[in-house]
Structure formats: structure tokens, C-alpha cells
Design a protein around this motif. Sequence first.
Motif, short mmCIF file in Angstrom:
data_model
loop_
_atom_site.label_atom_id
_atom_site.label_comp_id
_atom_site.label_asym_id
_atom_site.label_seq_id
_atom_site.Cartn_x
_atom_site.Cartn_y
_atom_site.Cartn_z
N GLY A 109 5.79 -0.14 -12.39
CA GLY A 109 7.21 -0.09 -12.72
C GLY A 109 7.78 1.31 -12.83
N LYS A 110 6.93 2.34 -12.74
CA LYS A 110 7.41 3.72 -12.92
C LYS A 110 7.04 4.65 -11.77
CE LYS A 110 7.66 3.62 -17.95
NZ LYS A 110 7.28 4.30 -19.22
N GLY A 111 6.46 4.10 -10.72
CA GLY A 111 6.21 4.91 -9.53
C GLY A 111 4.83 5.51 -9.45
N THR A 112 4.66 6.34 -8.43
CA THR A 112 3.36 6.92 -8.10
C THR A 112 3.50 8.41 -7.77
OG1 THR A 112 2.57 4.81 -7.20
CG2 THR A 112 1.39 6.78 -6.51
N GLU A 113 2.54 9.17 -8.21
CA GLU A 113 2.49 10.60 -7.90
C GLU A 113 1.14 10.94 -7.29
OE1 GLU A 113 3.79 14.44 -10.32
OE2 GLU A 113 1.78 13.81 -10.92
N ILE A 114 1.17 11.57 -6.13
CA ILE A 114 -0.05 12.02 -5.45
C ILE A 114 -0.01 13.54 -5.39
CG2 ILE A 114 -1.30 12.07 -3.26
CD1 ILE A 114 -0.29 9.22 -2.77
N HIS A 144 4.60 -0.70 0.28
CA HIS A 144 4.27 -1.38 -0.98
C HIS A 144 5.16 -1.03 -2.17
CE1 HIS A 144 0.67 -2.54 1.18
NE2 HIS A 144 0.32 -1.28 1.34
N ALA A 145 5.72 0.18 -2.18
CA ALA A 145 6.36 0.65 -3.42
C ALA A 145 7.81 0.23 -3.60
CB ALA A 145 6.27 2.18 -3.48
N GLN A 146 8.53 -0.01 -2.47
CA GLN A 146 9.97 -0.31 -2.53
C GLN A 146 10.73 0.74 -3.36
OE1 GLN A 146 10.37 -4.33 -3.98
NE2 GLN A 146 9.26 -5.21 -2.24
N PRO A 147 10.58 2.01 -3.02
CA PRO A 147 11.21 3.06 -3.83
C PRO A 147 12.69 3.25 -3.51
CG PRO A 147 10.08 4.05 -2.00
CD PRO A 147 9.84 2.57 -1.88
N VAL A 155 3.54 14.24 -3.60
CA VAL A 155 4.28 13.15 -2.98
C VAL A 155 4.59 12.15 -4.09
CG1 VAL A 155 4.33 11.38 -1.20
CG2 VAL A 155 3.04 13.49 -0.81
N ILE A 156 5.87 12.03 -4.45
CA ILE A 156 6.28 11.22 -5.60
C ILE A 156 7.28 10.15 -5.17
CG2 ILE A 156 7.33 11.29 -7.91
CD1 ILE A 156 6.59 14.28 -8.01
N ASP A 157 7.07 8.94 -5.64
CA ASP A 157 8.07 7.89 -5.42
C ASP A 157 8.36 7.19 -6.75
OD1 ASP A 157 6.71 5.12 -5.72
OD2 ASP A 157 5.33 6.15 -4.38
N GLN A 170 1.19 11.43 5.80
CA GLN A 170 1.68 10.28 6.57
C GLN A 170 1.24 8.97 5.92
OE1 GLN A 170 -0.02 9.38 10.56
NE2 GLN A 170 2.01 9.93 11.33
N GLU A 171 -0.04 8.90 5.53
CA GLU A 171 -0.56 7.69 4.90
C GLU A 171 0.11 7.45 3.54
OE1 GLU A 171 -3.11 5.20 5.75
OE2 GLU A 171 -2.16 5.94 7.57
N SER A 172 0.33 8.52 2.79
CA SER A 172 0.99 8.39 1.49
C SER A 172 2.41 7.85 1.65
CB SER A 172 1.02 9.75 0.78
OG SER A 172 -0.29 10.26 0.58
N LEU A 173 3.13 8.36 2.64
CA LEU A 173 4.48 7.86 2.91
C LEU A 173 4.46 6.41 3.37
CD1 LEU A 173 6.09 10.96 4.68
CD2 LEU A 173 6.63 10.09 2.41
N ASN A 174 3.50 6.08 4.26
CA ASN A 174 3.40 4.70 4.74
C ASN A 174 3.12 3.73 3.60
OD1 ASN A 174 3.89 5.36 7.40
ND2 ASN A 174 1.73 5.52 7.95
N ASN A 175 2.24 4.13 2.67
CA ASN A 175 1.93 3.28 1.52
C ASN A 175 3.17 3.06 0.65
OD1 ASN A 175 -0.75 2.93 2.22
ND2 ASN A 175 -1.45 4.68 1.03
N ALA A 176 3.94 4.14 0.45
CA ALA A 176 5.17 4.02 -0.34
C ALA A 176 6.17 3.09 0.33
CB ALA A 176 5.79 5.40 -0.57
#
Length: 254
Positions: A240-245, A180-183, A201-203, A171-177
Motif C-alpha cells: 500500500g505504500k510502494g517500492t524502493e529499489i 504489478h504496482a499500478q503506480p 527506482v521508486i514507485d 528496465q526490469e524494475s520499471l517493467n515490474n512497476a
Amino acid sequence: MENDGSDLFLIILLGFFLMIVMVSFIVIMVVFHRQRQIKNQQLVKEIQAEYEKTILNVEKELREDILSYVGRELHDNVGQLLSLAKMNLSSSKPEKVSEGKGIVNEIIHEVRALSKSLNLDWVEKISLEDYIQRELKKLESSEFCKVVFHQSGDILHLEKDKKLVLIRIIQESLNNAIKHAQPKMIEISIDSDTSRSLIKVIDDGKGFDYTGESSGSGIYNLKNRMATIGGEMKLHSIPGKGTEIKLILPNQKA
């Protein structure tokens, strides 16, 4: 004879000395082992206390989120339905009164659904896979971004407490994306086998310059929570290339 008596005395003295050394060694080993046992018991108690604290915090946060959601629903949804019901039931037209009664039934259904959401027993009834798909469907229906879900390997069978922690981390990972991430796309995958379960969890959003020193308390808390349930969290992000958790949890049977 005097020489023999002297040798015997030396042998007895040496034996006595060796006996004292052996007894001292045994006593030292017993004391050391006991101190180690006490230290290990304290460590186990600290780990257990941290685990219980994590579970309590997760339950508190989830309840706060639920209460916030209930408040919004009561104000925006149920409140509006009540106004409509009042307006229709006040009408002299039979069809309007009938419509008002139908709205009252809808209100009863909504309130019952809200009351159920206040109880965290739903965590036991839903699988982690179903929870993730439900959250992704919310994002998809809001047209926030595209979503993808992959599941391979064994179905996860988790204790309620571990599931609670994983739900909160996801839930926190999705909320952060979202914040902040604008994916353009968020992807969640689960791969489970006999040795471990891996949740990603990848965006494809903005990403950020991640280092251990500048990650902030949020990332630290998520990592700490994974540690309390015997797991590990790894984060990789490129601007510029996203985040992977990655959430890695050893299998209970492993």
C-alpha cells in the motif's frame, strides 16, 4: 670425555630434529600457500565466468526485447505505411503519387532506425542518464503515470558491460512497476560522488510483503547481476505504500 661425547651427540640429534621440524614447517607452508593460490585462481575464474555469463544473458534478453519491438513496429507501423504507399502510388492522381513517394521515404527512415536498434552498439553512445530519461518519457507520453528524474553529483562514466547490466536491471524494475504496482508516479534518481554511485527506482504503487525467502527468482537474479559487476541491490517495499529499489555501485576510482 664419554659424557662430553654424549652431550655432543644429543646436541647434534636435537639440531637435526629441529632442522627436520623447520623443513617440514616450510614444506607445509609452501603446500598450504600453493593450495590457497589454486583455490583463489579457481574462485577468480568462477567469478569471471559468472560475469561473462551475466553479460551474455543481458545481451540476449535485450536483443529479444528489441526483436519483439521490431516485430511490432514492422507489423503495426511499417506494414500500415506500406499499405498506404501502395494505395497512393496506384492512384492516377499526381498529388496522391507524390504523397506515396513521401510515405516511401518515411518507410526507409523507419526501417533504418529499426536496423540500428538491432545493434547493441547504441549502449556505448548513450549515457545511463539519457537512457533513463528516454524510458521515463515513454511512460509519460503514454500517460501511464507521472514521472520524475533527479540527477546530482558527477556524471556516470561506465564501461559498456556494466552499463548493459544496469540498463537491464532498471528496465526490469520499471517493467515490474508497470505490470504489478499500478503506480501514480515513478521516480528515478542518480547520486554519484567519488566513492560510489546510487541509483534509486521508486514507485508509489501497491507494494508487496517482501522477505528474502519469498522474494522469488526475479529479485534474486537482479541482486545477483548487481553482484557480478561489483555492486549491490537493496529492495524495500511496504504493501500500500510502494517500492524502493537501490542500486549501489562503487566508483572505479575509489
